[in-house]
Design an enzyme around this catalytic site. Structure first.
Site, PDB file in Angstrom:
ATOM      1  N   MET A  76      10.913  24.779   0.551  1.00  0.00           N
ATOM      2  CA  MET A  76      10.130  23.813  -0.218  1.00  0.00           C
ATOM      3  C   MET A  76      11.029  22.975  -1.128  1.00  0.00           C
ATOM      4  O   MET A  76      10.810  21.770  -1.293  1.00  0.00           O
ATOM      5  CB  MET A  76       9.065  24.535  -1.061  1.00  0.00           C
ATOM      6  CG  MET A  76       8.077  23.575  -1.703  1.00  0.00           C
ATOM      7  SD  MET A  76       6.868  24.385  -2.768  1.00  0.00           S
ATOM      8  CE  MET A  76       5.835  25.226  -1.599  1.00  0.00           C
ATOM      9  N   HIS A  98      -6.250  -7.558  12.752  1.00  0.00           N
ATOM     10  CA  HIS A  98      -5.029  -6.745  12.772  1.00  0.00           C
ATOM     11  C   HIS A  98      -4.732  -6.356  14.210  1.00  0.00           C
ATOM     12  O   HIS A  98      -5.617  -5.865  14.909  1.00  0.00           O
ATOM     13  CB  HIS A  98      -5.256  -5.502  11.903  1.00  0.00           C
ATOM     14  CG  HIS A  98      -4.034  -4.663  11.689  1.00  0.00           C
ATOM     15  ND1 HIS A  98      -2.855  -5.185  11.213  1.00  0.00           N
ATOM     16  CD2 HIS A  98      -3.812  -3.334  11.870  1.00  0.00           C
ATOM     17  CE1 HIS A  98      -1.959  -4.202  11.112  1.00  0.00           C
ATOM     18  NE2 HIS A  98      -2.516  -3.081  11.503  1.00  0.00           N
ATOM     19  N   ARG A 143     -11.395  -0.156  14.420  1.00  0.00           N
ATOM     20  CA  ARG A 143     -11.254   0.539  13.139  1.00  0.00           C
ATOM     21  C   ARG A 143     -12.280  -0.054  12.167  1.00  0.00           C
ATOM     22  O   ARG A 143     -13.389   0.439  12.104  1.00  0.00           O
ATOM     23  CB  ARG A 143      -9.806   0.354  12.651  1.00  0.00           C
ATOM     24  CG  ARG A 143      -9.432   1.170  11.455  1.00  0.00           C
ATOM     25  CD  ARG A 143      -7.929   1.169  11.182  1.00  0.00           C
ATOM     26  NE  ARG A 143      -7.404  -0.119  10.763  1.00  0.00           N
ATOM     27  CZ  ARG A 143      -6.128  -0.324  10.394  1.00  0.00           C
ATOM     28  NH1 ARG A 143      -5.260   0.674  10.419  1.00  0.00           N
ATOM     29  NH2 ARG A 143      -5.716  -1.517  10.020  1.00  0.00           N
ATOM     30  N   LYS A 195       0.843  -1.205   0.000  1.00  0.00           N
ATOM     31  CA  LYS A 195       0.000   0.000   0.000  1.00  0.00           C
ATOM     32  C   LYS A 195       0.877   1.253   0.000  1.00  0.00           C
ATOM     33  O   LYS A 195       2.074   1.185   0.324  1.00  0.00           O
ATOM     34  CB  LYS A 195      -0.931  -0.021   1.218  1.00  0.00           C
ATOM     35  CG  LYS A 195      -0.207  -0.066   2.565  1.00  0.00           C
ATOM     36  CD  LYS A 195      -1.167  -0.395   3.708  1.00  0.00           C
ATOM     37  CE  LYS A 195      -0.441  -0.403   5.048  1.00  0.00           C
ATOM     38  NZ  LYS A 195      -1.301  -0.913   6.146  1.00  0.00           N
ATOM     39  N   ARG A 211       1.133 -10.910   7.015  1.00  0.00           N
ATOM     40  CA  ARG A 211       1.121  -9.716   6.168  1.00  0.00           C
ATOM     41  C   ARG A 211       2.350  -8.864   6.512  1.00  0.00           C
ATOM     42  O   ARG A 211       2.407  -8.228   7.549  1.00  0.00           O
ATOM     43  CB  ARG A 211      -0.169  -8.918   6.399  1.00  0.00           C
ATOM     44  CG  ARG A 211      -1.444  -9.734   6.167  1.00  0.00           C
ATOM     45  CD  ARG A 211      -2.688  -8.867   6.266  1.00  0.00           C
ATOM     46  NE  ARG A 211      -2.808  -8.200   7.547  1.00  0.00           N
ATOM     47  CZ  ARG A 211      -3.444  -8.679   8.605  1.00  0.00           C
ATOM     48  NH1 ARG A 211      -4.058  -9.854   8.553  1.00  0.00           N
ATOM     49  NH2 ARG A 211      -3.485  -7.998   9.725  1.00  0.00           N
TER      50      ARG A 211
HETATM   51  C1  PLP Z   1      -0.591  -1.781   6.942  1.00  0.00           C
HETATM   52  C2  PLP Z   1      -1.129  -3.068   7.392  1.00  0.00           C
HETATM   53  C3  PLP Z   1      -0.273  -4.165   7.574  1.00  0.00           C
HETATM   54  C4  PLP Z   1       1.234  -4.068   7.498  1.00  0.00           C
HETATM   55  O1  PLP Z   1       1.718  -3.495   8.698  1.00  0.00           O
HETATM   56  P1  PLP Z   1       3.298  -3.454   8.998  1.00  0.00           P
HETATM   57  O2  PLP Z   1       3.404  -2.967  10.388  1.00  0.00           O
HETATM   58  O3  PLP Z   1       3.880  -2.488   8.024  1.00  0.00           O
HETATM   59  O4  PLP Z   1       3.784  -4.830   8.780  1.00  0.00           O
HETATM   60  C5  PLP Z   1      -0.836  -5.389   7.874  1.00  0.00           C
HETATM   61  N1  PLP Z   1      -2.178  -5.512   8.015  1.00  0.00           N
HETATM   62  C6  PLP Z   1      -3.020  -4.476   7.872  1.00  0.00           C
HETATM   63  C7  PLP Z   1      -4.481  -4.690   8.052  1.00  0.00           C
HETATM   64  C8  PLP Z   1      -2.533  -3.206   7.572  1.00  0.00           C
HETATM   65  O5  PLP Z   1      -3.370  -2.183   7.461  1.00  0.00           O
END
Ligand code: PLP
Length: 387
Positions: A324, A174, A144, A39, A231
């Site tokens: 800037m 998460h 969230r 992302k 992830r």
């Molecule tokens: C951004 C995100 C991650 C990755 O998090 P890191 O701390 O960069 O590994 C994993 N899961 C979700 C849902 C996220 O939003």
């Protein structure tokens, strides 16, 4: 190096990214897949180039992004692996998402219903031969997105599992607190999630193929929470989730350097003000070097009178406000310094090996390491090395 990169460029090391993924893989149970979180243009590192270089890595399941547009950008560039959109997506995007194997995160009934209707249409019309996949988000402590791990949430999950136009490929949560020294919260939340999924699977009699909850911090500190897939975000890029995450479990290499070149050197007498507002006034005859980078590139203005860069193996302190497009550093004590010399804003000095890490830059600027690389914007060309 091309001259067009002289003003500033971000050097992205693809081999180091692969090294970091391999290091993480070694820390989690065999067979666990990794979802590469790309992302925000891969935390500023360049999502399409990175995703394409991971297409043939077998343990990478696919990619995670934050928006449908980020997913479409990967598809337009030719990425084929599955993509999960981690947040809410609005209905305008559903048709293209489902057609292109972009998995929505589902946690609202109206959304699930609309996705199922859309999936059914695509299957009925023959545009899809299989039901499109979705992942269900569960809220275990972020407050969230996601359904709550209780009876109401269980009811939601079983309803979605029985919808005719979609298939539930994954369920995830998460952690809010996996990056702390005390991991009891993360461990407890993992149990809440695991128990919830187990009970839903028992009630419905159906197994959800991919359970996932671990982010970078958990991959390092709570590898037993890896489940089917993890992830990996910030650690892929060689940065650390927080100060409390131990550095000796998974070996990481930095993956981004930010390089510029001096465009002017001038000697000024004592008492000379530097930059807007004259917030810095020289107290001795001073040799000033001007660097053609500023907050317009995403280089933090809060480094004004605080940060430093590396030039020919030496520290050069930022004097006056970061503008800037330019800022000034004091090079009085550097004997060999010329216009055109290389300036390291982030990364390692080739002469001494000394490093300005994203963490150090974050500390100096009062910013978060994640935020810093995300904020280096499109005015900075990304130059990729490795494959
Ligand atoms: C951004 C995100 C991650 C990755 O998090 P890191 O701390 O960069 O590994 C994993 N899961 C979700 C849902 C996220 O939003």
């Amino acid at each position: 190096m091309l001259e067009e990169y002289s003003r500033v460029y971000a050097r992205i090391d693809i081999d180091a990214i692969k090294y970091n993924l391999e290091s993480m893989r070694k820390n989690i149970p065999d067979g666990t897949r990794i979802m590469a979180v790309v992302k925000t243009d891969a935390y500023g590192h360049g999502a399409t180039r990175i995703a394409l270089s991971l297409e043939n890595v077998d343990y990478i399941w696919g990619y995670a992004v934050a928006t449908a547009e980020e997913a479409f950008e990967l598809r337009d560039a030719g990425a084929i692996k599955p993509i999960l959109v981690l947040g809410y997506t609005f209905p305008y995007a559903y048709r293209r998402m489902l057609l292109e194997g972009v998995r929505p995160s589902v946690f609202r009934m109206d959304m699930a219903q609309e996705l199922s209707d859309c999936g059914q249409e695509l299957v009925d019309s023959g545009e899809l031969t299989e039901l499109p996949c979705v992942h269900i988000a569960v809220d275990t402590g972020m407050s969230r997105i996601g359904v709550t791990p209780d009876e109401k949430g269980a009811d939601f999950v079983s309803k979605v599992m029985n919808m005719p136009g979609i298939q539930v490929e994954g369920i995830f949560t998460h952690f809010a607190r996996a990056d702390e020294a005390d991991l009891s919260n993360a461990r407890e939340r993992e149990k809440v999630f695991a128990d919830f999924v187990k009970s839903v699977e028992e009630t419905t009699g159906k197994k959800i193929p991919l359970h996932h909850c671990a982010n970078s911090a958990s991959i390092i500190s709570v590898p037993e929470s890896s489940m089917d897939m993890v992830r990996a975000g910030v650690t892929m890029y060689g940065m650390w989730p927080s100060e409390d995450v131990p550095r000796d479990i998974v070996s990481l290499k930095p993956t981004m350097e930010l390089i510029s070149h001096i465009v002017m050197i001038k000697e000024v007498p004592a008492g000379t003000p530097v930059s807007y507002g004259g917030t810095y006034v020289t107290d001795k005859p001073t040799k000033i070097a001007t660097i053609p980078v500023g907050y317009g590139d995403g280089y933090p203005r809060s480094l004004s009178n605080k940060g430093y860069v590396l030039i020919n193996g030496h520290h050069a302190n930022i004097i006056g406000r970061v503008c800037m497009d330019q800022f000034m550093v004091d090079v009085t004590d550097i004997h060999y310094v010329l216009e055109g010399d290389e300036v390291v804003l982030l990364g390692r000095d080739k002469n001494t090996g000394e490093e300005i890490s994203a963490e150090l830059l974050g500390e100096m600027s009062g910013r978060f390491n994640y935020e810093l690389t995300c904020d280096f914007n499109k005015r900075i060309p990304r130059v990729f090395v490795g494959k």
